[in-house]
Write an enzyme that holds these catalytic residues in place. Structure first.
Site, PDB file in Angstrom:
ATOM      1  N   TYR A 207       0.386  -0.834   0.175  1.00  0.00           N
ATOM      2  CA  TYR A 207      -0.374  -0.090  -0.251  1.00  0.00           C
ATOM      3  C   TYR A 207       0.526   1.054   0.129  1.00  0.00           C
ATOM      4  O   TYR A 207       0.363   2.246  -1.042  1.00  0.00           O
ATOM      5  CB  TYR A 207      -1.147   0.158   1.145  1.00  0.00           C
ATOM      6  CG  TYR A 207      -2.136  -0.679   0.906  1.00  0.00           C
ATOM      7  CD1 TYR A 207      -3.102  -0.669   0.006  1.00  0.00           C
ATOM      8  CD2 TYR A 207      -1.878  -1.678   2.159  1.00  0.00           C
ATOM      9  CE1 TYR A 207      -4.004  -1.132   0.299  1.00  0.00           C
ATOM     10  CE2 TYR A 207      -3.763  -2.534   2.304  1.00  0.00           C
ATOM     11  CZ  TYR A 207      -3.935  -2.702   1.152  1.00  0.00           C
ATOM     12  OH  TYR A 207      -5.124  -3.417   0.856  1.00  0.00           O
ATOM     13  N   SER A 238      -1.482  -6.033  -7.934  1.00  0.00           N
ATOM     14  CA  SER A 238      -2.329  -5.066  -6.596  1.00  0.00           C
ATOM     15  C   SER A 238      -2.341  -5.226  -5.499  1.00  0.00           C
ATOM     16  O   SER A 238      -3.341  -6.674  -5.205  1.00  0.00           O
ATOM     17  CB  SER A 238      -2.540  -4.073  -7.393  1.00  0.00           C
ATOM     18  OG  SER A 238      -4.310  -3.858  -6.520  1.00  0.00           O
ATOM     19  N   ASP A 239      -1.715  -4.741  -4.202  1.00  0.00           N
ATOM     20  CA  ASP A 239      -2.889  -5.284  -2.928  1.00  0.00           C
ATOM     21  C   ASP A 239      -4.204  -4.449  -3.007  1.00  0.00           C
ATOM     22  O   ASP A 239      -4.595  -3.619  -3.882  1.00  0.00           O
ATOM     23  CB  ASP A 239      -2.407  -4.329  -1.224  1.00  0.00           C
ATOM     24  CG  ASP A 239      -2.659  -5.208  -0.577  1.00  0.00           C
ATOM     25  OD1 ASP A 239      -3.528  -5.996  -0.523  1.00  0.00           O
ATOM     26  OD2 ASP A 239      -1.718  -5.070   0.474  1.00  0.00           O
ATOM     27  N   CYS A 240      -5.368  -5.175  -2.211  1.00  0.00           N
ATOM     28  CA  CYS A 240      -6.622  -4.351  -2.776  1.00  0.00           C
ATOM     29  C   CYS A 240      -6.777  -3.111  -2.339  1.00  0.00           C
ATOM     30  O   CYS A 240      -6.889  -2.575  -1.536  1.00  0.00           O
ATOM     31  CB  CYS A 240      -7.493  -5.018  -1.192  1.00  0.00           C
ATOM     32  SG  CYS A 240      -7.500  -7.238  -2.699  1.00  0.00           S
TER      33      CYS A 240
END
Length: 691
Positions: A207, A238-240
């Site tokens: 993030y 990607s991270d969420c």
């Protein structure tokens, strides 16, 4: 099937897609393309310590507990078992047309971030604070998940690339600023090993920003380093909702199309979130080209071909649902729990003698708690045995009476809403009065240490603000100590804590579905504790730098200048071991381990290296480890390969070079530091490799 073959098939398939179809496949919830025979696929699945969030599966100890086992082969076996269950569930569910979230073959595990600060709520998802231990166990888990065959059994994902360890509350806007030396020495090694040794199929960005660049939109990290320097061939996710942070929190872009373009062109192929819904707008605005989208689509379909999703000859398709949640896997979960628990303190009270004890009081909010078993990112076990249930089952067989009281709430002032404060304290005192021994089951769970907002965390967005127990539990422990009864403290936690009470103290971690059974067997001497700390236990957060400071100075055992409560690599046993170094070189150590006691047990042998090069870390660092079972009175030989980087050092510029000067090894059952030797009562053997 190798990457080149899978890529050729992916290029052919993607070449038949329209621009709109290609763009749709870069979402985590990729829709079906029926005209090409492509079913829908949801890339988001979790398998941190068992198949997670998709119903029944074996729940192993939390990752930090598995790290405490200090055993690559065992870690690989856990990964292999998890992917067997993942395949069993995927094969059965997809046959029923169920392709929902958490039901695919792309597992977003392991978490190989460095647990640099005990306040970080997600630290228990990691493999500890040491880059070498994290590297070796991370590679083993990746190999277990991905299997050995013509197709990938599952696709592992190394996360969160690459500098990510809190604070949780500001992770969406935070800029981590490590030095080049700390990057190469601490933050990058496990990720590089995941590529070079583990051949991991996926990476997940973090993030936060890293030295000014958002991790999921950093060409320096995702393309220059990961692909061009390390040779990574897989895909990046990607991270969420991390890409949305580009314009909403990091302010490195102004619009969603700009954020999508930055991520895609930097090397992020898959979006966990919704920003890639704006890819077509980004094309129209001239921010990206169709070729950019095609490149990522090909990478993603390469993974799907490697998984055998479009093949008729994939061996892993033969795994049936009856290979999920088996007796054998439950036995492995129990073995994992037994090997992971760390004996921190023992005045001789443990093991408890079932022939001499007539009653025990099991007291504490974690005693009968399912949450205390599972950590976070967990599945649903059909066989969970709480700490209380395990003790009660054992005691029933031995004719020992068990008294139980919750004692207090986990963190609230009372257990019942209409009651006064400390409403379970008198019951706890009464139980203690009736018992020969008190077993206090205290600690935390994922609601007190975990991921920001993941379970409605109690405070600090999942991070800890202290290393002490919550106040209600602290009062409970003080009361129990004042009874004068023999007191065994069992800590169900995922990180460093300072709990002073107890004649003996056993760290259970979040021990998984068989935690209660394992705990009882250790308490009553059916098996010796053998876990070792993969993190440093500190006296207080006051001993640490600011949480937001990503310098490694005065962090972890390699750089800490104080005296720890319990050191990295520490853990007691019910027996005593001695060691003889038969041979030692810069490539390998051969050691003879003797069990001098009366109980069969596992020993963990640890090797630490140090040079007198000015660029060396402050303290000797772990460069090899291995677990060996030795029967009472017998000996066993253990061969330990030395980390090829053991005698290299990193300059302030971030350049790694061969160390100059004297090269030394310490071989034993702990670090060679003063505190470890004091607690263990024995010192590692010192070997000079080169003067």
């Amino acid at each position: 099937m190798n990457h080149a073959q899978a890529r050729a098939l992916a290029e052919s398939l993607v070449g038949q897609m329209t621009l709109e179809e290609k763009a749709s496949q870069l979402r985590f919830d990729a829709p079906a393309i029926e005209r090409l025979g492509i079913p829908e696929y949801n890339w988001w699945n979790e398998a941190l310590h068992g198949v997670a969030r998709a119903g029944t599966a074996t729940v192993f100890p939390q990752a930090i507990g598995l790290a405490a086992v200090f055993d690559e082969d065992f870690h690989r076996k856990i990964g292999d078992t998890v992917s067997t269950e993942g395949r069993a569930k995927y094969n059965a569910q997809s046959a029923h047309g169920d392709r929902d979230i958490y039901k695919g073959l792309t597992f977003w595990s392991p978490n190989i971030n460095i647990f640099r600060d005990p306040r970080w709520g997600r630290g228990h998802e990691t493999l500890g604070e040491d880059p070498y231990l994290t590297s070796r166990l991370g590679v083993a888990y990746i190999q277990g998940l991905q299997g050995d065959g013509d197709y990938l059994k599952a696709a592992a994902c190394a996360k969160h690339f690459c500098v990510h360890s809190g604070p949780e509350a500001i992770r969406h806007e935070f800029d981590a600023r490590p030095t080049p030396k700390d990057m190469e020495e601490t933050y990058l090694p496990a990720f590089e090993s995941a590529v070079r040794d583990g051949h991991v199929e996926a990476f997940m960005g973090a993030y936060n920003r890293v030295n000014g660049e958002p991790a999921c939109g950093s060409k320096k990290l995702l393309t220059d380093l990961l692909r061009n320097q390390w040779g990574f061939e897989g895909h990046v996710t990607s991270d969420c909702w991390a890409i949305m942070d580009f314009h909403t929190y990091h302010h490195v872009t102004d619009t969603a199309p700009e954020s999508a373009a930055l991520a895609l062109k930097s090397g992020c192929d898959l979006n966990c979130g919704t920003v890639y819904l704006h890819l077509l707008e980004a094309v129209k605005e001239g921010l990206i080209t169709e070729e950019d989208i095609t490149r990522s689509a090909v990478r993603l379909f390469t993974t799907r071909f490697l998984l055998g999703m479009f093949a008729d000859d994939c061996f892993w398709d033969s795994i049936t649902y009856d290979q999920n949640d088996t007796d054998e896997h439950d036995e492995l979960a129990q073995a994992a729990a037994e090997k992971s628990m760390v004996l921190l303190k023992n005045d001789g009270i443990l093991p408890l003698d079932p022939e001499k004890i007539h009653s025990v009081a099991v007291i504490g909010p974690n005693a009968d708690s399912l949450k205390a078993l599972i950590g976070n990112y967990h599945g649903t076990s059909s066989r969970s045995v709480t700490l209380l249930e395990g003790i009660r089952s054992y005691c029933r067989q031995k004719g020992i009476r068990v008294y139980y009281s919750e004692g207090c709430s986990l963190a609230d002032e009372k257990a019942e809403g209409l009651a006064k404060k400390n409403d379970r304290l008198s019951e706890a005192a009464i139980c203690a009065e009736h018992a020969d021994v008190i077993i206090a089951c205290v600690g935390l769970d994922e609601t007190l240490e975990g991921e920001q907002g993941d379970t409605g965390n109690y405070s600090a967005s999942g991070d800890k603000i202290t290393l002490a127990l919550p106040d209600p539990q602290a009062r409970l422990m003080e009361m129990l100590e004042k009874t004068g009864k023999p007191l065994v403290t069992v800590l169900a936690v995922g990180s460093s804590m300072n709990v002073p009470q107890g004649n003996a103290q056993l760290l259970a971690w979040y021990p998984g579905q068989a935690g209660g059974t394992a705990l009882a067997r250790i308490l009553f001497g059916e098996v010796s504790p053998s876990g070792k700390l993969p993190v440093t236990f500190y006296e207080s957060v006051d001993d640490l730098p600011e949480f937001t400071d990503y310098s490694m100075k005065n962090r972890t055992y390699r750089y800490y200048t104080g005296s720890p409560l319990y050191p990295f690599g520490y853990g007691l046993s019910y027996t005593s071991f001695s060691l003889e170094v038969i041979e030692a070189t810069s490539q390998e150590v051969k050691a003879k381990v003797k069990n001098n006691g009366t109980m069969d047990a596992d020993a963990v042998v640890e090797v630490y290296a140090q040079t007198d090069d000015p660029d060396s870390a402050l303290h000797p660092h772990l460069c090899s480890f291995g677990r060996v079972f030795v029967k009472a009175g017998e000996e066993a030989i253990k061969v330990l390969p030395i980390d090829p980087r053991a005698f290299t050092v990193v300059a302030e510029s971030g350049e790694r070079h061969a160390a100059r000067g004297k090269k030394e090894l310490w071989v034993g059952f702990s670090q060679p530091d003063i505190r470890s030797c004091e607690l263990m009562g024995v010192s590692p053997l010192h070997v000079i490799i080169e003067q």
